[in-house]
Design a protein around this motif. Sequence first.
Motif, PDB file in Angstrom:
ATOM      1  N   SER A   1     -78.530 -41.513  21.939  1.00 50.24           N
ATOM      2  CA  SER A   1     -78.338 -42.853  22.486  1.00 50.24           C
ATOM      3  C   SER A   1     -79.067 -42.945  23.817  1.00 50.24           C
ATOM      4  O   SER A   1     -79.049 -42.021  24.616  1.00 50.24           O
ATOM      5  CB  SER A   1     -76.845 -43.123  22.690  1.00 50.24           C
ATOM      6  N   SER A   2     -79.711 -44.087  24.047  1.00 52.92           N
ATOM      7  CA  SER A   2     -80.444 -44.265  25.302  1.00 52.92           C
ATOM      8  C   SER A   2     -79.503 -44.510  26.474  1.00 52.92           C
ATOM      9  O   SER A   2     -79.895 -44.387  27.615  1.00 52.92           O
ATOM     10  CB  SER A   2     -81.436 -45.421  25.172  1.00 52.92           C
ATOM     11  N   GLN A   3     -78.270 -44.872  26.184  1.00 56.62           N
ATOM     12  CA  GLN A   3     -77.297 -45.124  27.249  1.00 56.62           C
ATOM     13  C   GLN A   3     -76.258 -44.027  27.267  1.00 56.62           C
ATOM     14  O   GLN A   3     -75.825 -43.538  26.229  1.00 56.62           O
ATOM     15  CB  GLN A   3     -76.573 -46.452  27.040  1.00 56.62           C
ATOM     16  N   ALA A   4     -75.881 -43.653  28.466  1.00 55.35           N
ATOM     17  CA  ALA A   4     -74.803 -42.684  28.601  1.00 55.35           C
ATOM     18  C   ALA A   4     -73.509 -43.330  28.128  1.00 55.35           C
ATOM     19  O   ALA A   4     -73.343 -44.545  28.264  1.00 55.35           O
ATOM     20  CB  ALA A   4     -74.676 -42.246  30.062  1.00 55.35           C
ATOM     21  N   PRO A   5     -72.584 -42.568  27.582  1.00 53.17           N
ATOM     22  CA  PRO A   5     -71.345 -43.145  27.065  1.00 53.17           C
ATOM     23  C   PRO A   5     -70.541 -43.913  28.107  1.00 53.17           C
ATOM     24  O   PRO A   5     -69.838 -44.846  27.783  1.00 53.17           O
ATOM     25  CB  PRO A   5     -70.552 -41.947  26.568  1.00 53.17           C
ATOM     26  N   LEU A   6     -70.662 -43.538  29.363  1.00 51.84           N
ATOM     27  CA  LEU A   6     -69.875 -44.194  30.407  1.00 51.84           C
ATOM     28  C   LEU A   6     -70.663 -45.253  31.177  1.00 51.84           C
ATOM     29  O   LEU A   6     -70.166 -45.785  32.166  1.00 51.84           O
ATOM     30  CB  LEU A   6     -69.340 -43.145  31.386  1.00 51.84           C
ATOM     31  N   ALA A   7     -71.869 -45.561  30.742  1.00 58.03           N
ATOM     32  CA  ALA A   7     -72.703 -46.512  31.478  1.00 58.03           C
ATOM     33  C   ALA A   7     -72.004 -47.864  31.654  1.00 58.03           C
ATOM     34  O   ALA A   7     -72.041 -48.447  32.733  1.00 58.03           O
ATOM     35  CB  ALA A   7     -74.041 -46.699  30.779  1.00 58.03           C
ATOM     36  N   GLY A   8     -71.354 -48.348  30.634  1.00 61.32           N
ATOM     37  CA  GLY A   8     -70.633 -49.614  30.732  1.00 61.32           C
ATOM     38  C   GLY A   8     -69.482 -49.539  31.719  1.00 61.32           C
ATOM     39  O   GLY A   8     -69.222 -50.479  32.460  1.00 61.32           O
ATOM     40  N   SER A   9     -68.816 -48.393  31.748  1.00 63.71           N
ATOM     41  CA  SER A   9     -67.711 -48.208  32.688  1.00 63.71           C
ATOM     42  C   SER A   9     -68.204 -48.214  34.125  1.00 63.71           C
ATOM     43  O   SER A   9     -67.581 -48.795  35.007  1.00 63.71           O
ATOM     44  CB  SER A   9     -66.992 -46.889  32.419  1.00 63.71           C
ATOM     45  N   PHE A  10     -69.346 -47.563  34.359  1.00 66.29           N
ATOM     46  CA  PHE A  10     -69.908 -47.535  35.709  1.00 66.29           C
ATOM     47  C   PHE A  10     -70.351 -48.927  36.138  1.00 66.29           C
ATOM     48  O   PHE A  10     -70.176 -49.311  37.292  1.00 66.29           O
ATOM     49  CB  PHE A  10     -71.071 -46.554  35.802  1.00 66.29           C
ATOM     50  N   THR A  11     -70.905 -49.683  35.216  1.00 64.85           N
ATOM     51  CA  THR A  11     -71.322 -51.052  35.522  1.00 64.85           C
ATOM     52  C   THR A  11     -70.112 -51.903  35.868  1.00 64.85           C
ATOM     53  O   THR A  11     -70.125 -52.633  36.854  1.00 64.85           O
ATOM     54  CB  THR A  11     -72.070 -51.665  34.323  1.00 64.85           C
ATOM     55  N   ALA A  12     -69.065 -51.800  35.075  1.00 68.51           N
ATOM     56  CA  ALA A  12     -67.844 -52.568  35.340  1.00 68.51           C
ATOM     57  C   ALA A  12     -67.237 -52.169  36.677  1.00 68.51           C
ATOM     58  O   ALA A  12     -66.805 -53.028  37.452  1.00 68.51           O
ATOM     59  CB  ALA A  12     -66.836 -52.354  34.212  1.00 68.51           C
TER      60      ALA A  12
END
Length: 67
Positions: A9-20
């Motif tokens: 995956s090009s995104q880390a699994p926690l990328a959305g969490s860090f953005t939020a």
Amino acid sequence: MANISLHHSSQAPLAGSFTAFGQILATWRERARQRRELANLDYRTMRDLGISPTDVQFEANKPFWRS
């Protein structure tokens, strides 16, 4: 035999969490800034805005995490 495919995956699994989390921090900083400005309003400006000194004091004293 099962066909197993591994993909990257090009995104880390926690990328959305860090953005939020970053958005939450930005919101908190903005609230703190607005409340500092509110606390520094003079009486004439408060009157022009239609808010009382009591309302200003109440809002300015709220912690940054409360909306």
